[in-house]
Scaffold this motif. Structure first.
Motif, PDB file in Angstrom:
ATOM      1  N   GLU A   1     -48.612  42.360  -3.163  1.00 33.56           N
ATOM      2  CA  GLU A   1     -47.835  42.421  -1.922  1.00 33.56           C
ATOM      3  C   GLU A   1     -46.961  43.664  -1.964  1.00 33.56           C
ATOM      4  N   TRP A   2     -47.090  44.481  -0.924  1.00 32.98           N
ATOM      5  CA  TRP A   2     -46.294  45.707  -0.814  1.00 32.98           C
ATOM      6  C   TRP A   2     -45.682  45.700   0.583  1.00 32.98           C
ATOM      7  N   THR A   3     -44.385  45.376   0.638  1.00 34.65           N
ATOM      8  CA  THR A   3     -43.683  45.208   1.916  1.00 34.65           C
ATOM      9  C   THR A   3     -42.830  46.427   2.224  1.00 34.65           C
ATOM     10  N   VAL A   4     -42.800  46.804   3.490  1.00 36.91           N
ATOM     11  CA  VAL A   4     -41.843  47.808   3.967  1.00 36.91           C
ATOM     12  C   VAL A   4     -41.118  47.233   5.181  1.00 36.91           C
ATOM     13  N   GLU A   5     -39.787  47.345   5.171  1.00 36.42           N
ATOM     14  CA  GLU A   5     -38.996  46.943   6.334  1.00 36.42           C
ATOM     15  C   GLU A   5     -39.150  47.982   7.439  1.00 36.42           C
TER      16      GLU A   5
ATOM     17  N   ILE B   1     -39.845  47.780  -0.118  1.00 36.17           N
ATOM     18  CA  ILE B   1     -39.055  48.945   0.269  1.00 36.17           C
ATOM     19  C   ILE B   1     -38.165  48.524   1.433  1.00 36.17           C
ATOM     20  N   GLY B   2     -36.851  48.473   1.161  1.00 36.37           N
ATOM     21  CA  GLY B   2     -35.914  47.975   2.158  1.00 36.37           C
ATOM     22  C   GLY B   2     -34.800  48.969   2.422  1.00 36.37           C
ATOM     23  N   GLY B   3     -33.816  48.529   3.188  1.00 39.00           N
ATOM     24  CA  GLY B   3     -32.749  49.450   3.547  1.00 39.00           C
ATOM     25  C   GLY B   3     -31.547  48.745   4.129  1.00 39.00           C
TER      26      GLY B   3
ATOM     27  N   TYR C   1     -38.009  46.881  -6.299  1.00 45.28           N
ATOM     28  CA  TYR C   1     -37.327  47.032  -5.025  1.00 45.28           C
ATOM     29  C   TYR C   1     -36.876  48.482  -4.902  1.00 45.28           C
ATOM     30  N   VAL C   2     -37.148  49.104  -3.748  1.00 45.42           N
ATOM     31  CA  VAL C   2     -36.790  50.502  -3.492  1.00 45.42           C
ATOM     32  C   VAL C   2     -35.862  50.537  -2.280  1.00 45.42           C
ATOM     33  N   HIS C   3     -34.682  51.163  -2.447  1.00 40.89           N
ATOM     34  CA  HIS C   3     -33.701  51.172  -1.351  1.00 40.89           C
ATOM     35  C   HIS C   3     -33.664  52.520  -0.637  1.00 40.89           C
ATOM     36  N   ILE C   4     -33.850  52.459   0.686  1.00 42.10           N
ATOM     37  CA  ILE C   4     -33.712  53.629   1.558  1.00 42.10           C
ATOM     38  C   ILE C   4     -32.465  53.408   2.410  1.00 42.10           C
ATOM     39  N   PRO C   5     -31.383  54.159   2.172  1.00 38.77           N
ATOM     40  CA  PRO C   5     -30.098  53.804   2.785  1.00 38.77           C
ATOM     41  C   PRO C   5     -29.839  54.403   4.163  1.00 38.77           C
ATOM     42  N   PHE C   6     -30.844  55.037   4.763  1.00 33.74           N
ATOM     43  CA  PHE C   6     -30.598  55.756   6.013  1.00 33.74           C
ATOM     44  C   PHE C   6     -30.922  54.892   7.234  1.00 33.74           C
ATOM     45  N   CYS C   7     -30.079  55.041   8.269  1.00 38.00           N
ATOM     46  CA  CYS C   7     -30.294  54.334   9.533  1.00 38.00           C
ATOM     47  C   CYS C   7     -30.042  55.297  10.680  1.00 38.00           C
TER      48      CYS C   7
END
Length: 384
Positions: free
Chosen positions: A90-94, A59-61, A6-12
């Motif tokens: 499976e390679w998911t991106v939000e 890859i989520g956030g 799991y990879v976290h991208i914290p920007f919005c």
């Protein structure tokens, strides 16, 4: 089995009124420095674990697509260099509908991402405004169309129920519009008002008009009916997919399997230890370069905790817990270890037992937390 990351991208680009995930406004943030640290944390992970074939990536956030197409390409290219992702299943991106432009989606597809999770939440314009979303229903449809034209054949939509002022008709209409897009998967979550959110503050002031419980129940039953009619199978309390399109990464969590989490505030479960990373972005960046492993806390899971987690995570799945698999994995029958919680759950009509499985009943699906609480602190006599 393969590694799950799991990879976290914290920007919005904006902050939704219900969200309590670790996230910050994108503007004036050290995005490049964060990516440098994230890549370094992944390098240390690869060094620690060796060359393990990767099975799932998520890859989520935050909002991963708040990154530029160049930044996304850089991150994905480094992941290809560091990890064995050639056989990834499976390679998911939000994806936020507002930032799902063709260039970004093409970059994701080019680097092996094969599943998108698009945050629709609702197709009612007034409700989108109410919950602080900046996109429109039309932008969700455009995002799905763009994803298809780029080559994505596995698209999931997120919906929410129990929103302020949401009616059963609102939810039914949103569900119909989502299904009309022909997506392979729908996740539909009931609103949970979390501390440190705008909704939490409004609830304290008495200015958060949530639907009554019977409306929430009616929405959930509508969700079950309409997804079933559209050929989606309910495989978890909140998740519905066409056959073969169940989220493999999320099933890692519900099977209580280990996974790696990287990024600010990310959680992981590695070699019997659950951990959480430091959340504030600059503190996370500093910790990566000072220590390599930016942990806020670690906890070695006891046998009791592992058994309890296997129970309440496994029961989230619609099929429930396979008695034979559980006995093989943990050395004792589920119905022996958890005799009292199972008996209580069945007696209350919240659990049901088949020849092979213990699972939530239809009523139990609506009262999952009540069922799960039966299994917590119920194993005082189990040897470690």
């Amino acid at each position: 089995m393969g590694q799950s990351i799991y990879v976290h991208i914290p920007f919005c680009a904006h902050i939704c009124h219900y969200c309590d995930f670790n996230k910050v406004f994108l503007e004036n943030q050290p995005v490049e420095a964060y990516l440098d640290a994230l890549i370094e944390e992944m390098r240390v992970l690869r060094e620690r674990q060796g060359d393990v074939p990767v099975r799932t990536v998520y890859i989520g956030g935050g909002t991963p697509t708040a990154l530029t197409s160049f930044q996304l390409a850089r991150l994905l290219e480094k992941m290809h260099m560091l990890f064995s992702v050639q056989g990834v299943e499976e390679w998911t991106v939000e994806v936020n509908p507002d930032s799902a432009d063709r260039e970004k989606l093409a970059v994701l597809h080019e680097y092996g991402v094969n599943r998108l999770s698009i945050g629709a939440q609702t197709f009612t314009p007034a409700l989108l405004q109410e919950i602080g979303r900046s996109h429109s229903p039309e932008s969700v449809k455009r995002a799905v169309e763009t994803a298809r034209s780029v080559g994505f054949t596995n698209v999931s939509l997120d919906l929410m129920l129990g929103l302020p002022n949401q009616t059963e008709a609102d939810f039914s209409d949103s569900l119909e519009q989502a299904l009309a897009l022909g997506v392979e998967h729908i996740s539909a979550y009931a609103l949970k008002v979390e501390p440190k959110t705008i909704f939490f503050n409004r609830q304290k002031k008495g200015t958060l008009p949530l639907p009554p419980e019977e409306t929430d129940v009616a929405m959930y039953h509508e969700l079950q009916r309409k997804t079933r009619a559209a050929g989606l199978v309910q495989y978890e309390i909140s998740n519905f997919g066409k056959s073969g399109y169940e989220s493999k990464h999320n099933l890692v969590y519900w099977h209580n399997e280990e996974y790696d989490g990287v990024g600010a505030g990310a959680s992981g479960y590695e070699q019997g230890v659950r951990y959480q990373n430091i959340a504030p972005i600059q503190q996370y960046i500093d910790a990566v370069w000072e220590k390599g492993v930016p942990r806020l806390q670690t906890h070695r899971v006891t046998r009791v905790e592992k058994l309890e987690e296997a129970a309440f995570l496994g029961l989230r799945k619609r099929e429930g817990i396979c008695k034979a698999d559980f006995a093989q994995a943990y050395g004792e029958p589920f119905t022996t270890l958890f005799r009292e919680p199972v008996a209580t759950g069945i007696q209350k009509g919240l659990l049901e037992e088949t020849h092979s499985h213990i699972r939530l009943s239809e009523d139990g699906l609506l009262l999952g937390n009540e069922v799960f609480s039966l299994f917590i602190a119920s194993l005082e006599d189990v040897d470690e």
